[in-house]
Design a protein around this motif. Structure first.
Motif, PDB file in Angstrom:
ATOM      1  N   ALA A 140     -44.354  12.695 -14.974  1.00 34.83           N
ATOM      2  CA  ALA A 140     -43.045  12.085 -14.703  1.00 34.83           C
ATOM      3  C   ALA A 140     -42.283  12.921 -13.675  1.00 34.83           C
ATOM      4  CB  ALA A 140     -42.246  11.963 -15.988  1.00 34.83           C
ATOM      5  N   ASP A 141     -42.331  14.239 -13.816  1.00 31.74           N
ATOM      6  CA  ASP A 141     -41.659  15.130 -12.864  1.00 31.74           C
ATOM      7  C   ASP A 141     -42.196  14.934 -11.447  1.00 31.74           C
ATOM      8  OD1 ASP A 141     -40.289  16.223 -15.006  1.00 31.74           O
ATOM      9  OD2 ASP A 141     -41.549  18.007 -15.141  1.00 31.74           O
ATOM     10  N   VAL A 142     -43.516  14.890 -11.323  1.00 34.89           N
ATOM     11  CA  VAL A 142     -44.143  14.722 -10.006  1.00 34.89           C
ATOM     12  C   VAL A 142     -43.766  13.372  -9.412  1.00 34.89           C
ATOM     13  CG1 VAL A 142     -46.340  14.505  -8.784  1.00 34.89           C
ATOM     14  CG2 VAL A 142     -46.059  16.285 -10.507  1.00 34.89           C
ATOM     15  N   THR A 143     -43.778  12.337 -10.236  1.00 32.18           N
ATOM     16  CA  THR A 143     -43.421  11.000  -9.768  1.00 32.18           C
ATOM     17  C   THR A 143     -41.965  10.950  -9.316  1.00 32.18           C
ATOM     18  OG1 THR A 143     -45.028  10.009 -11.278  1.00 32.18           O
ATOM     19  CG2 THR A 143     -43.355   8.547 -10.382  1.00 32.18           C
ATOM     20  N   ALA A 144     -41.088  11.597 -10.074  1.00 34.40           N
ATOM     21  CA  ALA A 144     -39.675  11.648  -9.703  1.00 34.40           C
ATOM     22  C   ALA A 144     -39.494  12.385  -8.378  1.00 34.40           C
ATOM     23  CB  ALA A 144     -38.870  12.335 -10.801  1.00 34.40           C
ATOM     24  N   CYS A 145     -40.260  13.436  -8.199  1.00 28.96           N
ATOM     25  CA  CYS A 145     -40.213  14.200  -6.952  1.00 28.96           C
ATOM     26  C   CYS A 145     -40.660  13.324  -5.775  1.00 28.96           C
ATOM     27  CB  CYS A 145     -41.109  15.429  -7.079  1.00 28.96           C
ATOM     28  SG  CYS A 145     -41.139  16.479  -5.628  1.00 28.96           S
ATOM     29  N   TYR A 146     -41.760  12.625  -5.966  1.00 32.66           N
ATOM     30  CA  TYR A 146     -42.269  11.711  -4.940  1.00 32.66           C
ATOM     31  C   TYR A 146     -41.232  10.640  -4.617  1.00 32.66           C
ATOM     32  CZ  TYR A 146     -45.044   7.974  -2.819  1.00 32.66           C
ATOM     33  OH  TYR A 146     -45.510   6.980  -1.985  1.00 32.66           O
ATOM     34  N   MET A 147     -40.631  10.081  -5.653  1.00 32.95           N
ATOM     35  CA  MET A 147     -39.630   9.030  -5.489  1.00 32.95           C
ATOM     36  C   MET A 147     -38.462   9.503  -4.629  1.00 32.95           C
ATOM     37  SD  MET A 147     -37.615   7.005  -8.543  1.00 32.95           S
ATOM     38  CE  MET A 147     -36.787   8.504  -9.106  1.00 32.95           C
ATOM     39  N   SER A 148     -38.035  10.750  -4.853  1.00 34.75           N
ATOM     40  CA  SER A 148     -36.907  11.291  -4.081  1.00 34.75           C
ATOM     41  C   SER A 148     -37.263  11.489  -2.615  1.00 34.75           C
ATOM     42  CB  SER A 148     -36.454  12.623  -4.691  1.00 34.75           C
ATOM     43  OG  SER A 148     -37.426  13.639  -4.462  1.00 34.75           O
ATOM     44  N   MET A 149     -38.550  11.681  -2.331  1.00 36.36           N
ATOM     45  CA  MET A 149     -38.975  11.902  -0.953  1.00 36.36           C
ATOM     46  C   MET A 149     -39.216  10.593  -0.204  1.00 36.36           C
ATOM     47  SD  MET A 149     -41.609  15.095  -1.608  1.00 36.36           S
ATOM     48  CE  MET A 149     -41.693  15.718   0.069  1.00 36.36           C
ATOM     49  N   VAL A 150     -39.504   9.515  -0.942  1.00 35.85           N
ATOM     50  CA  VAL A 150     -39.757   8.215  -0.306  1.00 35.85           C
ATOM     51  C   VAL A 150     -38.455   7.571   0.133  1.00 35.85           C
ATOM     52  CG1 VAL A 150     -40.631   5.879  -0.699  1.00 35.85           C
ATOM     53  CG2 VAL A 150     -41.899   7.844  -1.544  1.00 35.85           C
ATOM     54  N   SER A 151     -37.434   7.640  -0.699  1.00 37.50           N
ATOM     55  CA  SER A 151     -36.091   7.157  -0.366  1.00 37.50           C
ATOM     56  C   SER A 151     -36.053   5.677   0.027  1.00 37.50           C
ATOM     57  CB  SER A 151     -35.493   7.996   0.781  1.00 37.50           C
ATOM     58  OG  SER A 151     -35.397   9.340   0.408  1.00 37.50           O
ATOM     59  N   SER A 152     -36.515   4.824  -0.855  1.00 38.71           N
ATOM     60  CA  SER A 152     -36.383   3.382  -0.640  1.00 38.71           C
ATOM     61  C   SER A 152     -35.977   2.747  -1.961  1.00 38.71           C
ATOM     62  CB  SER A 152     -37.683   2.771  -0.134  1.00 38.71           C
ATOM     63  OG  SER A 152     -38.654   2.704  -1.170  1.00 38.71           O
ATOM     64  N   ILE A 153     -35.276   1.625  -1.882  1.00 43.05           N
ATOM     65  CA  ILE A 153     -34.794   0.960  -3.092  1.00 43.05           C
ATOM     66  C   ILE A 153     -35.973   0.488  -3.954  1.00 43.05           C
ATOM     67  CG2 ILE A 153     -33.528  -1.038  -3.968  1.00 43.05           C
ATOM     68  CD1 ILE A 153     -31.715  -0.824  -1.526  1.00 43.05           C
ATOM     69  N   SER A 154     -36.983  -0.081  -3.315  1.00 43.93           N
ATOM     70  CA  SER A 154     -38.130  -0.586  -4.072  1.00 43.93           C
ATOM     71  C   SER A 154     -38.865   0.540  -4.794  1.00 43.93           C
ATOM     72  CB  SER A 154     -39.098  -1.322  -3.143  1.00 43.93           C
ATOM     73  OG  SER A 154     -39.580  -0.463  -2.121  1.00 43.93           O
ATOM     74  N   ALA A 155     -38.991   1.701  -4.105  1.00 40.44           N
ATOM     75  CA  ALA A 155     -39.665   2.852  -4.721  1.00 40.44           C
ATOM     76  C   ALA A 155     -38.839   3.393  -5.881  1.00 40.44           C
ATOM     77  CB  ALA A 155     -39.897   3.936  -3.689  1.00 40.44           C
ATOM     78  N   THR A 156     -37.515   3.415  -5.710  1.00 42.38           N
ATOM     79  CA  THR A 156     -36.632   3.905  -6.762  1.00 42.38           C
ATOM     80  C   THR A 156     -36.762   3.063  -8.026  1.00 42.38           C
ATOM     81  OG1 THR A 156     -35.034   4.769  -5.160  1.00 42.38           O
ATOM     82  CG2 THR A 156     -34.225   4.357  -7.391  1.00 42.38           C
ATOM     83  N   VAL A 157     -36.804   1.735  -7.846  1.00 37.98           N
ATOM     84  CA  VAL A 157     -36.938   0.834  -8.995  1.00 37.98           C
ATOM     85  C   VAL A 157     -38.308   0.991  -9.644  1.00 37.98           C
ATOM     86  CG1 VAL A 157     -37.026  -1.579  -9.727  1.00 37.98           C
ATOM     87  CG2 VAL A 157     -35.293  -0.827  -8.073  1.00 37.98           C
ATOM     88  N   LYS A 158     -39.356   0.939  -8.818  1.00 39.43           N
ATOM     89  CA  LYS A 158     -40.720   1.001  -9.335  1.00 39.43           C
ATOM     90  C   LYS A 158     -40.999   2.323 -10.034  1.00 39.43           C
ATOM     91  CE  LYS A 158     -45.556   1.067  -7.848  1.00 39.43           C
ATOM     92  NZ  LYS A 158     -46.493   0.968  -6.697  1.00 39.43           N
ATOM     93  N   TYR A 159     -40.788   3.415  -9.328  1.00 41.22           N
ATOM     94  CA  TYR A 159     -41.153   4.715  -9.875  1.00 41.22           C
ATOM     95  C   TYR A 159     -40.131   5.228 -10.885  1.00 41.22           C
ATOM     96  CZ  TYR A 159     -44.778   4.693  -6.339  1.00 41.22           C
ATOM     97  OH  TYR A 159     -45.870   4.354  -5.573  1.00 41.22           O
ATOM     98  N   GLY A 160     -38.880   4.774 -10.754  1.00 42.97           N
ATOM     99  CA  GLY A 160     -37.866   5.172 -11.723  1.00 42.97           C
ATOM    100  C   GLY A 160     -38.230   4.710 -13.126  1.00 42.97           C
ATOM    101  N   LEU A 161     -38.743   3.499 -13.230  1.00 46.51           N
ATOM    102  CA  LEU A 161     -39.159   2.970 -14.532  1.00 46.51           C
ATOM    103  C   LEU A 161     -40.410   3.684 -15.045  1.00 46.51           C
ATOM    104  CD1 LEU A 161     -38.531  -0.843 -13.946  1.00 46.51           C
ATOM    105  CD2 LEU A 161     -37.163   0.738 -15.310  1.00 46.51           C
ATOM    106  N   THR A 162     -41.300   4.057 -14.116  1.00 50.36           N
ATOM    107  CA  THR A 162     -42.496   4.808 -14.510  1.00 50.36           C
ATOM    108  C   THR A 162     -42.108   6.162 -15.078  1.00 50.36           C
ATOM    109  OG1 THR A 162     -43.851   3.729 -12.817  1.00 50.36           O
ATOM    110  CG2 THR A 162     -44.664   5.823 -13.692  1.00 50.36           C
ATOM    111  N   VAL A 163     -41.171   6.825 -14.412  1.00 46.69           N
ATOM    112  CA  VAL A 163     -40.694   8.135 -14.863  1.00 46.69           C
ATOM    113  C   VAL A 163     -40.129   8.031 -16.272  1.00 46.69           C
ATOM    114  CG1 VAL A 163     -38.909   9.889 -14.496  1.00 46.69           C
ATOM    115  CG2 VAL A 163     -40.263   9.068 -12.563  1.00 46.69           C
ATOM    116  N   LYS A 164     -39.281   7.043 -16.494  1.00 46.44           N
ATOM    117  CA  LYS A 164     -38.683   6.854 -17.813  1.00 46.44           C
ATOM    118  C   LYS A 164     -39.762   6.597 -18.862  1.00 46.44           C
ATOM    119  CE  LYS A 164     -35.486   3.954 -20.437  1.00 46.44           C
ATOM    120  NZ  LYS A 164     -34.792   2.659 -20.504  1.00 46.44           N
TER     121      LYS A 164
END
Length: 284
Positions: A140-164
């Motif tokens: 989850a930590d790695v995915t959250a890190c990746y999500m912060s580096m991608v910086s797109s709304i779709s990535a935030t939604v997709k990976y944000g739910l995965t992290v949770k």
């Protein structure tokens, strides 16, 4: 009646079999000790005077434990590699942004993306065997890190739910898993209430993280984030007291003084994480 009894017994045996199949894989005591050692290092890195010095200590830990990691199971090795890469990321990211080194940042992004993919593949392949809570949490930590580096709304939604989902699965295995509870607290702080988040939920998770902490390093991080939640909820007095309690676990560190300095300017650690993730909090 007899056939019904046999049928019910068969159902019970099947459910027990499924439960056993989904039981998480255990990690060895030596690996748990190594995780605790690394958590202690994370806290003590706050005593470093430069990012370069902190990064050097992380690399030293990695090099010193190379043979240990090679002898671990694949899942245990993945957990430790996640921890080390994330800490390397923290300091390389600061250094590269300060120096404007875009090439190293690109290489760092590829490392994080590759590690995220490795975690995803492992979890997908071995989910029927049961995934250890530490792998769920660090993935989850790695995915959250990746999500912060991608910086797109779709990535935030997709990976944000995965992290949770990963953090919740980790806590489902262990209700007293302080590390994951801290991170669930952060997730809920940033997630809007319509998405199932909110500060009230964040507070409950962080309070549980404190009461569940097994050692000083876990208390240190749990109380830091709880203090900042209190700061955001305008309870400045309690926030100050809890932050002081966190500092007592490692008085020589510079991280808490930096947070205290930000707070004096009306800025919380959460504000910093949201708006200035590439720049460390100022000390003056």
């Amino acid at each position: 009646m007899k056939s019904l009894t046999i049928y019910l017994l068969l159902l019970l045996s099947i459910s027990l079999f499924i439960k056993i199949e989904l039981t998480a894989q255990s990690i060895s005591n030596s690996v748990q000790d190594k995780i605790d050692e690394f958590m202690q290092l994370r806290m003590e890195l706050a005593a470093c005077t430069t990012n370069e010095e902190a990064l050097e200590q992380v690399v030293q830990f990695k090099n010193t434990n190379t043979s240990f990691i090679e002898k671990c199971s694949q899942e245990e090795a993945l957990i430790l590699k996640n921890f080390i890469l994330l800490e390397e990321y923290n300091y390389i990211n600061y250094i590269c942004n300060m120096n404007g080194d875009s090439e190293k940042l690109d290489a760092l992004f590829k490392k994080i993306e590759n590690q995220k993919n490795i975690n995803e593949e492992w979890i997908k392949k071995h989910s029927s065997e049961g995934i250890n809570k530490w792998l769920y949490a660090t993935a989850a930590d790695v995915t959250a890190c990746y999500m912060s580096m991608v910086s797109s709304i779709s990535a935030t939604v997709k990976y944000g739910l995965t992290v949770k989902d990963y953090y919740e699965k980790a806590v489902a295995q262990d209700n007293n898993f302080s590390y994951a509870l801290v991170n669930l607290g952060q997730w809920n702080f940033f997630a809007p209430s319509v998405a199932g988040g909110g500060k009230s939920k964040a507070r409950k998770y962080l309070e549980r993280a404190i009461t569940s902490a097994r050692n000083s390093a876990e208390l240190y991080f749990a109380k830091i984030y709880y203090s900042q939640l209190l700061f955001e909820q305008h309870d400045k007095g309690s926030s100050k007291n809890v932050l002081a309690e966190a500092e007592s676990y490692f008085p020589s560190g510079s991280f808490v003084p930096r947070i205290r300095n930000m707070n004096s300017k009306g800025v919380s650690l959460f504000d910093y994480q949201l708006n200035n993730s590439a720049v460390q909090p100022e000390t003056n």
